[in-house]
Design an enzyme around this catalytic site. Structure first.
Site, PDB file in Angstrom:
ATOM      1  N   THR A  22       0.828  -1.213   0.000  1.00 14.74           N
ATOM      2  CA  THR A  22       0.000   0.000   0.000  1.00 14.74           C
ATOM      3  C   THR A  22       0.860   1.259   0.000  1.00 14.74           C
ATOM      4  N   GLY A  61       2.694  -2.896   8.474  1.00 15.81           N
ATOM      5  CA  GLY A  61       2.867  -3.136   9.903  1.00 15.81           C
ATOM      6  C   GLY A  61       4.315  -3.461  10.226  1.00 15.81           C
ATOM      7  N   GLU A 304      -6.129  -5.877   4.088  1.00 18.59           N
ATOM      8  CA  GLU A 304      -6.177  -7.082   3.242  1.00 18.59           C
ATOM      9  C   GLU A 304      -7.323  -7.022   2.259  1.00 18.59           C
TER      10      GLU A 304
HETATM   11  C1  LIG Z   1      -4.166 -12.820   9.040  1.00 19.06           C
HETATM   12  C2  LIG Z   1      -3.878 -11.509   9.698  1.00 19.06           C
HETATM   13  C3  LIG Z   1      -2.896 -11.803  10.748  1.00 19.06           C
HETATM   14  C4  LIG Z   1      -3.095 -11.496  11.987  1.00 19.06           C
HETATM   15  C5  LIG Z   1      -4.128 -10.540  12.439  1.00 19.06           C
HETATM   16  C6  LIG Z   1      -3.510  -9.556  13.347  1.00 19.06           C
HETATM   17  C7  LIG Z   1      -3.120  -8.380  12.926  1.00 19.06           C
HETATM   18  C8  LIG Z   1      -3.308  -7.932  11.536  1.00 19.06           C
HETATM   19  C9  LIG Z   1      -2.623  -6.632  11.330  1.00 19.06           C
HETATM   20  C10 LIG Z   1      -2.526  -6.085  10.122  1.00 19.06           C
HETATM   21  C11 LIG Z   1      -3.152  -6.694   8.953  1.00 19.06           C
HETATM   22  C12 LIG Z   1      -2.351  -7.773   8.322  1.00 19.06           C
HETATM   23  C13 LIG Z   1      -2.171  -7.712   7.076  1.00 19.06           C
HETATM   24  C14 LIG Z   1      -2.759  -6.590   6.259  1.00 19.06           C
HETATM   25  C15 LIG Z   1      -1.830  -6.331   5.160  1.00 19.06           C
HETATM   26  C16 LIG Z   1      -2.461  -5.612   4.016  1.00 19.06           C
HETATM   27  O1  LIG Z   1      -3.451  -4.919   4.116  1.00 19.06           O
HETATM   28  S1  LIG Z   1      -1.634  -5.927   2.570  1.00 19.06           S
HETATM   29  C17 LIG Z   1      -2.450  -4.954   1.376  1.00 19.06           C
HETATM   30  C18 LIG Z   1      -3.791  -5.549   1.011  1.00 19.06           C
HETATM   31  N1  LIG Z   1      -4.260  -4.919  -0.164  1.00 19.06           N
HETATM   32  C19 LIG Z   1      -5.237  -5.433  -0.932  1.00 19.06           C
HETATM   33  O2  LIG Z   1      -5.870  -6.422  -0.610  1.00 19.06           O
HETATM   34  C20 LIG Z   1      -5.490  -4.706  -2.216  1.00 19.06           C
HETATM   35  C21 LIG Z   1      -6.881  -4.980  -2.732  1.00 19.06           C
HETATM   36  N2  LIG Z   1      -6.943  -4.726  -4.184  1.00 19.06           N
HETATM   37  C22 LIG Z   1      -6.894  -5.785  -5.074  1.00 19.06           C
HETATM   38  O3  LIG Z   1      -6.819  -6.944  -4.738  1.00 19.06           O
HETATM   39  C23 LIG Z   1      -6.962  -5.415  -6.549  1.00 19.06           C
HETATM   40  O4  LIG Z   1      -6.561  -4.099  -6.716  1.00 19.06           O
HETATM   41  C24 LIG Z   1      -8.382  -5.603  -7.113  1.00 19.06           C
HETATM   42  C25 LIG Z   1      -8.561  -7.043  -7.370  1.00 19.06           C
HETATM   43  C26 LIG Z   1      -9.418  -5.088  -6.153  1.00 19.06           C
HETATM   44  C27 LIG Z   1      -8.552  -4.812  -8.394  1.00 19.06           C
HETATM   45  O5  LIG Z   1      -7.401  -5.023  -9.168  1.00 19.06           O
HETATM   46  P1  LIG Z   1      -7.544  -5.106 -10.752  1.00 19.06           P
HETATM   47  O6  LIG Z   1      -6.226  -5.382 -11.359  1.00 19.06           O
HETATM   48  O7  LIG Z   1      -8.304  -3.923 -11.205  1.00 19.06           O
HETATM   49  O8  LIG Z   1      -8.336  -6.425 -10.864  1.00 19.06           O
HETATM   50  P2  LIG Z   1      -9.687  -6.676 -11.626  1.00 19.06           P
HETATM   51  O9  LIG Z   1      -9.595  -6.063 -12.990  1.00 19.06           O
HETATM   52  O10 LIG Z   1     -10.819  -6.294 -10.755  1.00 19.06           O
HETATM   53  O11 LIG Z   1      -9.600  -8.249 -11.753  1.00 19.06           O
HETATM   54  C28 LIG Z   1      -8.618  -8.794 -12.621  1.00 19.06           C
HETATM   55  C29 LIG Z   1      -8.763 -10.283 -12.582  1.00 19.06           C
HETATM   56  O12 LIG Z   1      -7.892 -10.774 -11.542  1.00 19.06           O
HETATM   57  C30 LIG Z   1      -8.627 -11.560 -10.641  1.00 19.06           C
HETATM   58  N3  LIG Z   1      -8.052 -11.351  -9.328  1.00 19.06           N
HETATM   59  C31 LIG Z   1      -7.936 -10.178  -8.650  1.00 19.06           C
HETATM   60  N4  LIG Z   1      -7.360 -10.389  -7.466  1.00 19.06           N
HETATM   61  C32 LIG Z   1      -7.079 -11.700  -7.381  1.00 19.06           C
HETATM   62  C33 LIG Z   1      -6.477 -12.535  -6.384  1.00 19.06           C
HETATM   63  N5  LIG Z   1      -6.057 -12.020  -5.213  1.00 19.06           N
HETATM   64  N6  LIG Z   1      -6.358 -13.852  -6.643  1.00 19.06           N
HETATM   65  C34 LIG Z   1      -6.797 -14.366  -7.819  1.00 19.06           C
HETATM   66  N7  LIG Z   1      -7.400 -13.645  -8.822  1.00 19.06           N
HETATM   67  C35 LIG Z   1      -7.515 -12.326  -8.580  1.00 19.06           C
HETATM   68  C36 LIG Z   1     -10.037 -11.048 -10.728  1.00 19.06           C
HETATM   69  O13 LIG Z   1     -10.949 -12.039 -10.286  1.00 19.06           O
HETATM   70  C37 LIG Z   1     -10.149 -10.785 -12.207  1.00 19.06           C
HETATM   71  O14 LIG Z   1     -10.336 -11.989 -12.863  1.00 19.06           O
HETATM   72  P3  LIG Z   1     -11.259 -11.990 -14.177  1.00 19.06           P
HETATM   73  O15 LIG Z   1     -11.107 -13.386 -14.668  1.00 19.06           O
HETATM   74  O16 LIG Z   1     -12.629 -11.652 -13.682  1.00 19.06           O
HETATM   75  O17 LIG Z   1     -10.677 -10.917 -15.083  1.00 19.06           O
HETATM   76  C1  LIG Z   2      -4.481  -1.641  10.550  1.00 15.98           C
HETATM   77  C2  LIG Z   2      -4.026  -1.691   9.108  1.00 15.98           C
HETATM   78  C3  LIG Z   2      -2.927  -2.443   8.768  1.00 15.98           C
HETATM   79  C4  LIG Z   2      -2.486  -2.474   7.450  1.00 15.98           C
HETATM   80  N1  LIG Z   2      -1.371  -3.205   7.143  1.00 15.98           N
HETATM   81  C5  LIG Z   2      -0.891  -3.159   5.874  1.00 15.98           C
HETATM   82  C6  LIG Z   2       0.310  -3.853   5.538  1.00 15.98           C
HETATM   83  O1  LIG Z   2       0.916  -4.493   6.392  1.00 15.98           O
HETATM   84  N2  LIG Z   2       0.764  -3.785   4.262  1.00 15.98           N
HETATM   85  C7  LIG Z   2       0.098  -3.081   3.288  1.00 15.98           C
HETATM   86  O2  LIG Z   2       0.557  -3.067   2.143  1.00 15.98           O
HETATM   87  N3  LIG Z   2      -1.059  -2.411   3.571  1.00 15.98           N
HETATM   88  C8  LIG Z   2      -1.543  -2.440   4.835  1.00 15.98           C
HETATM   89  N4  LIG Z   2      -2.705  -1.763   5.130  1.00 15.98           N
HETATM   90  C9  LIG Z   2      -3.348  -0.956   4.090  1.00 15.98           C
HETATM   91  C10 LIG Z   2      -4.622  -1.598   3.590  1.00 15.98           C
HETATM   92  O3  LIG Z   2      -4.336  -2.744   2.861  1.00 15.98           O
HETATM   93  C11 LIG Z   2      -5.370  -0.573   2.729  1.00 15.98           C
HETATM   94  O4  LIG Z   2      -5.771   0.474   3.569  1.00 15.98           O
HETATM   95  C12 LIG Z   2      -6.583  -1.220   2.065  1.00 15.98           C
HETATM   96  O5  LIG Z   2      -6.152  -2.070   1.013  1.00 15.98           O
HETATM   97  C13 LIG Z   2      -7.579  -0.186   1.506  1.00 15.98           C
HETATM   98  O6  LIG Z   2      -6.951   0.661   0.573  1.00 15.98           O
HETATM   99  P1  LIG Z   2      -7.028   2.251   0.788  1.00 15.98           P
HETATM  100  O7  LIG Z   2      -6.662   2.555   2.161  1.00 15.98           O
HETATM  101  O8  LIG Z   2      -6.283   2.890  -0.340  1.00 15.98           O
HETATM  102  O9  LIG Z   2      -8.578   2.599   0.629  1.00 15.98           O
HETATM  103  P2  LIG Z   2      -9.320   3.052  -0.727  1.00 15.98           P
HETATM  104  O10 LIG Z   2      -9.221   1.983  -1.748  1.00 15.98           O
HETATM  105  O11 LIG Z   2      -8.900   4.430  -1.075  1.00 15.98           O
HETATM  106  O12 LIG Z   2     -10.840   3.019  -0.172  1.00 15.98           O
HETATM  107  C14 LIG Z   2     -11.506   4.213   0.204  1.00 15.98           C
HETATM  108  C15 LIG Z   2     -12.967   4.055  -0.206  1.00 15.98           C
HETATM  109  O13 LIG Z   2     -13.021   3.951  -1.646  1.00 15.98           O
HETATM  110  C16 LIG Z   2     -13.839   2.865  -2.011  1.00 15.98           C
HETATM  111  N5  LIG Z   2     -13.381   2.264  -3.273  1.00 15.98           N
HETATM  112  C17 LIG Z   2     -12.099   2.120  -3.688  1.00 15.98           C
HETATM  113  N6  LIG Z   2     -12.064   1.478  -4.865  1.00 15.98           N
HETATM  114  C18 LIG Z   2     -13.348   1.201  -5.200  1.00 15.98           C
HETATM  115  C19 LIG Z   2     -13.974   0.540  -6.287  1.00 15.98           C
HETATM  116  N7  LIG Z   2     -13.255   0.019  -7.309  1.00 15.98           N
HETATM  117  N8  LIG Z   2     -15.323   0.400  -6.272  1.00 15.98           N
HETATM  118  C20 LIG Z   2     -16.057   0.909  -5.241  1.00 15.98           C
HETATM  119  N9  LIG Z   2     -15.525   1.567  -4.186  1.00 15.98           N
HETATM  120  C21 LIG Z   2     -14.196   1.698  -4.170  1.00 15.98           C
HETATM  121  C22 LIG Z   2     -13.674   1.862  -0.874  1.00 15.98           C
HETATM  122  O14 LIG Z   2     -14.801   0.966  -0.824  1.00 15.98           O
HETATM  123  C23 LIG Z   2     -13.624   2.785   0.344  1.00 15.98           C
HETATM  124  O15 LIG Z   2     -14.944   3.059   0.778  1.00 15.98           O
HETATM  125  C24 LIG Z   2      -3.167  -1.724   6.445  1.00 15.98           C
HETATM  126  C25 LIG Z   2      -4.288  -0.952   6.789  1.00 15.98           C
HETATM  127  C26 LIG Z   2      -4.729  -0.942   8.112  1.00 15.98           C
HETATM  128  C27 LIG Z   2      -5.934  -0.111   8.466  1.00 15.98           C
END
Ligand SMILES: CC/C=C\C/C=C\C/C=C\C/C=C\CCC(=O)SCCNC(=O)CCNC(=O)[C@H](O)C(C)(C)COP(=O)(O)OP(=O)(O)OC[C@H]1O[C@@H](n2cnc3c(N)ncnc32)[C@H](O)[C@@H]1OP(=O)(O)O
Ligand SMILES: Cc1cc2nc3c(=O)[nH]c(=O)nc-3n(C[C@H](O)[C@H](O)[C@H](O)COP(=O)(O)OP(=O)(O)OC[C@H]3O[C@@H](n4cnc5c(N)ncnc54)[C@H](O)[C@@H]3O)c2cc1C
Length: 536
Positions: A22, A61, A304
């Site tokens: 992110t 994190g 996530e």
């Molecule tokens: C377990 C936790 C541990 C302990 C708990 C305690 C503490 C926790 C503390 C912190 C939290 C821990 C971890 C958090 C860390 C993070 O937050 S890491 C960052 C996470 N970020 C995201 O998840 C980002 C989300 N965004 C996306 O996944 C993509 O941007 C999107 C999919 C939403 C959109 O991307 P696009 O490229 O536009 O994709 P699309 O055009 O919509 O789809 C393209 C095709 O790809 C397929 N697809 C997309 N994602 C996946 C996937 N992950 N796996 C498989 N396939 C995927 C999608 O289905 C499309 O397929 P088509 O066939 O329909 O084209």
């Molecule tokens: C406690 C915590 C721990 C984290 N740890 C990690 C980490 O370890 N590593 C890491 O990489 N990231 C981490 N993150 C970041 C986290 O993965 C992102 O905050 C999360 O993926 C959401 O992205 P964003 O913050 O850019 O929100 P945005 O995507 O900007 O979302 C803002 C608003 O826009 C809307 N929106 C965005 N896109 C669309 C769409 N296509 N259609 C409709 N609505 C949409 C959402 O629904 C939401 O309401 C952490 C976040 C938190 C809060």
């Protein structure tokens, strides 16, 4: 080879890592990430750079002052071509001094709602060079001369996120067990009000409204634990197939992991909040642990994969399944019910009847979404705009699909396990399955009225079933939370401790406050007294 180099060092904690994906400007839209990794064939290195402020990694994190390495997700450039986002393992701090390496800007992002111990950080690169083998090359590769070798499946890059989403469902089961234990034990200790003048104040656990607030959290913990186990087994099976090059089942896993992560985190956050509010003022004390627990669960609605975004991912899969099924093509097991074209059956107030009802709701909602999108496109609206205009319904369809999966899995897994349990234990678990199922039927009665043949008298009967279940479960409630076997040190709660000494623990914690170190705090002399004497 790369695993041999990095994994042992990570396992023995020489490497403390985090996942730096992110950025300030992008969290959801991964293809929009701005950090660049440009290959230099002359030195066989990648040059990492943060071209803008919004390119700075933000949130990972442990990044601020703990991690000395991280997996950085960056846009890979080689021979003048951008090949999209890829993962790189990057050392960011000196392993002896822990100083940030030259070209690395790293620090703390500041106070957050909760997770104060997570040390979330920011990270920027200023033309920071890393060796070629920093690129994690399990899926795609860059050869020494800069030739890019494409992954057989580009979405494998996103695999980490599927894994964590699968884990989060089980996490939510755990967090709900903590919240339910604290609130139910407190509700057994707390006596309040006098509904009957000639009787002592009752336990608040005997108020049916209190049972309504809390028993669903208890049942949901079991529902999510069971569903989390099923999802993990599915993940292991899909991952095994991926290892042998078969990615056919990955789309279904991605879709079901997205909606289950979204629904279980949203439910956990709202039910932990309900546990907090059911404990009155003392639930608002940090020493109860409930405010901290809320902060942890509500964060999961964002990290996530933000919940709405993930529900729309599942909706994308459901719409594609509907279109595929309408052409007579086979659907994945979790989506096959969408093609049930049999007439809507007579409603039955049974578990199977309600589960079938939720499948009808989901299929009906998906069909409505497809019809609306098709109608808009025929009127000249672009598909993207038609999708956006239908997105509120798409999210609702995903939620209904997710609920149908949880209901069916919870019922099937408890029924399967019951044969090996003692009859009394089997009976109590069946009561929790029944409560969970009827609770959600009543919560979504509007949808059931729209898409099934449920009638008013059926709803009245379900309401009565629900209230009877609260009464049946009440005698076992404390035993059920004790069965989570959460030690006091883990609960970390003045309200949930096993000995029930709530008031003594609240006072003991209060007296630890530094503000109680002396009878007159210095603020009196510095501010109150001068103010009272008109000197401020
Ligand atoms: C377990 C936790 C541990 C302990 C708990 C305690 C503490 C926790 C503390 C912190 C939290 C821990 C971890 C958090 C860390 C993070 O937050 S890491 C960052 C996470 N970020 C995201 O998840 C980002 C989300 N965004 C996306 O996944 C993509 O941007 C999107 C999919 C939403 C959109 O991307 P696009 O490229 O536009 O994709 P699309 O055009 O919509 O789809 C393209 C095709 O790809 C397929 N697809 C997309 N994602 C996946 C996937 N992950 N796996 C498989 N396939 C995927 C999608 O289905 C499309 O397929 P088509 O066939 O329909 O084209
Ligand atoms: C406690 C915590 C721990 C984290 N740890 C990690 C980490 O370890 N590593 C890491 O990489 N990231 C981490 N993150 C970041 C986290 O993965 C992102 O905050 C999360 O993926 C959401 O992205 P964003 O913050 O850019 O929100 P945005 O995507 O900007 O979302 C803002 C608003 O826009 C809307 N929106 C965005 N896109 C669309 C769409 N296509 N259609 C409709 N609505 C949409 C959402 O629904 C939401 O309401 C952490 C976040 C938190 C809060």
């Amino acid at each position: 080879e790369q695993q041999e180099k990095w994994v042992p060092r990570a396992v023995n904690m020489e490497i403390i890592g985090t996942y730096a994906q992110t950025e300030l400007g992008h969290g959801t839209f991964l293809r929009g990430l701005e950090t660049t990794a440009t290959y230099d064939p002359n030195t066989e290195e990648f040059v990492l750079n943060s071209p803008t402020l919004t390119a700075y990694k933000w949130w990972p994190g442990g990044l601020a002052h703990t991690a000395n390495h991280c997996v950085v997700v960056a846009q890979l450039h080689s021979k003048g071509v951008n090949h999209g986002v890829h993962p790189f393992i990057v050392q960011i701090r000196d392993e002896d001094t822990h100083m940030p390496l030259p070209g690395v800007k790293v620090g703390e992002i500041g106070p957050k709602l909760s997770f104060s111990t997570a040390n979330n950080g920011f990270l920027g690169f200023d033309n920071f060079r890393v060796p070629r083998d920093s690129m994690l090359m399990k899926n795609a590769q860059v050869l020494k001369d800069g030739t890019y070798v494409k992954s057989r499946l580009s979405k494998l890059t996103y695999g980490t996120m599927v894994f964590i989403r699968v884990m989060i469902v089980t996490d939510m089961a755990y967090y709900l067990s903590v919240g339910a234990t604290i609130a139910i034990r407190y509700s057994a200790v707390r006596h309040q009000s006098k509904p009957k003048e000639n009787e002592p104040e009752p336990q608040i656990l005997d108020y049916v409204t209190q049972q309504h607030k809390l028993f669903i959290a208890l049942a949901s913990s079991h529902a999510f634990r069971v569903t989390g186990q099923w999802l993990w087994t599915t993940f292991v099976r899909v991952n095994k197939a991926l290892t042998s090059g078969n990615a056919d089942t990955l789309p279904e896993l991605h879709a079901v992991a997205c909606c289950l992560k979204a629904v279980t985190t949203r439910d956990a956050a709202s039910m932990v909040e309900a546990c907090r509010m059911s404990c009155g003022g003392h639930g608002y004390m940090t020493s109860s642990y409930l405010p901290i627990l809320y902060g942890i669960t509500t964060a999961a609605c964002t990290y996530e994969g933000e919940n709405t975004v993930l529900l729309l991912q599942t909706a994308r899969s459901l719409v594609k399944a509907w279109q595929k099924g309408s052409k007579g093509k086979p659907l994945s097991p979790t989506e096959a019910y969408l093609m049930d074209k049999s007439p809507v059956p007579k409603w039955e107030n049974t578990l199977d009847g309600i589960i079938a009802g939720f499948r009808r709701v989901s299929a009906g909602k998906v069909q409505d979404c497809v019809s609306k999108i098709d109608k808009l496109v025929k009127m000249g609206t672009s598909y993207e705009d038609a999708w956006n205009q239908t997105s509120v319904r798409l999210v609702a369809a995903s939620e209904a699909h997710s609920r149908a999966v949880i209901l069916a899995t919870f019922r099937a897994e408890v029924s399967r396990a019951a044969a090996a349990l003692s009859p009394p234990l089997a009976r109590v678990l069946h009561q929790l399955v029944h409560l969970y199922t009827v609770y959600w039927a009543l919560e979504r009665v509007g949808d059931l009225l729209l898409y099934t043949s449920i009638a008013e008298r059926d709803v009245q009967e379900l309401q009565q079933q629900y209230e009877d279940l609260l009464q049946k479960i009440r005698p076992n409630t404390v035993g059920l939370v004790d069965a989570f076997d959460l030690r006091d040190e883990i609960l970390n709660s003045t309200l949930g401790a096993y000995d029930g000494r709530v008031y003594e623990r609240l006072m003991e914690e209060a007296l630890k406050s530094p503000l109680n170190a002396e009878p007159v705090n210095q603020s009196f002399h510095k501010y109150l007294k001068p103010f009272m004497q008109g000197k401020l």
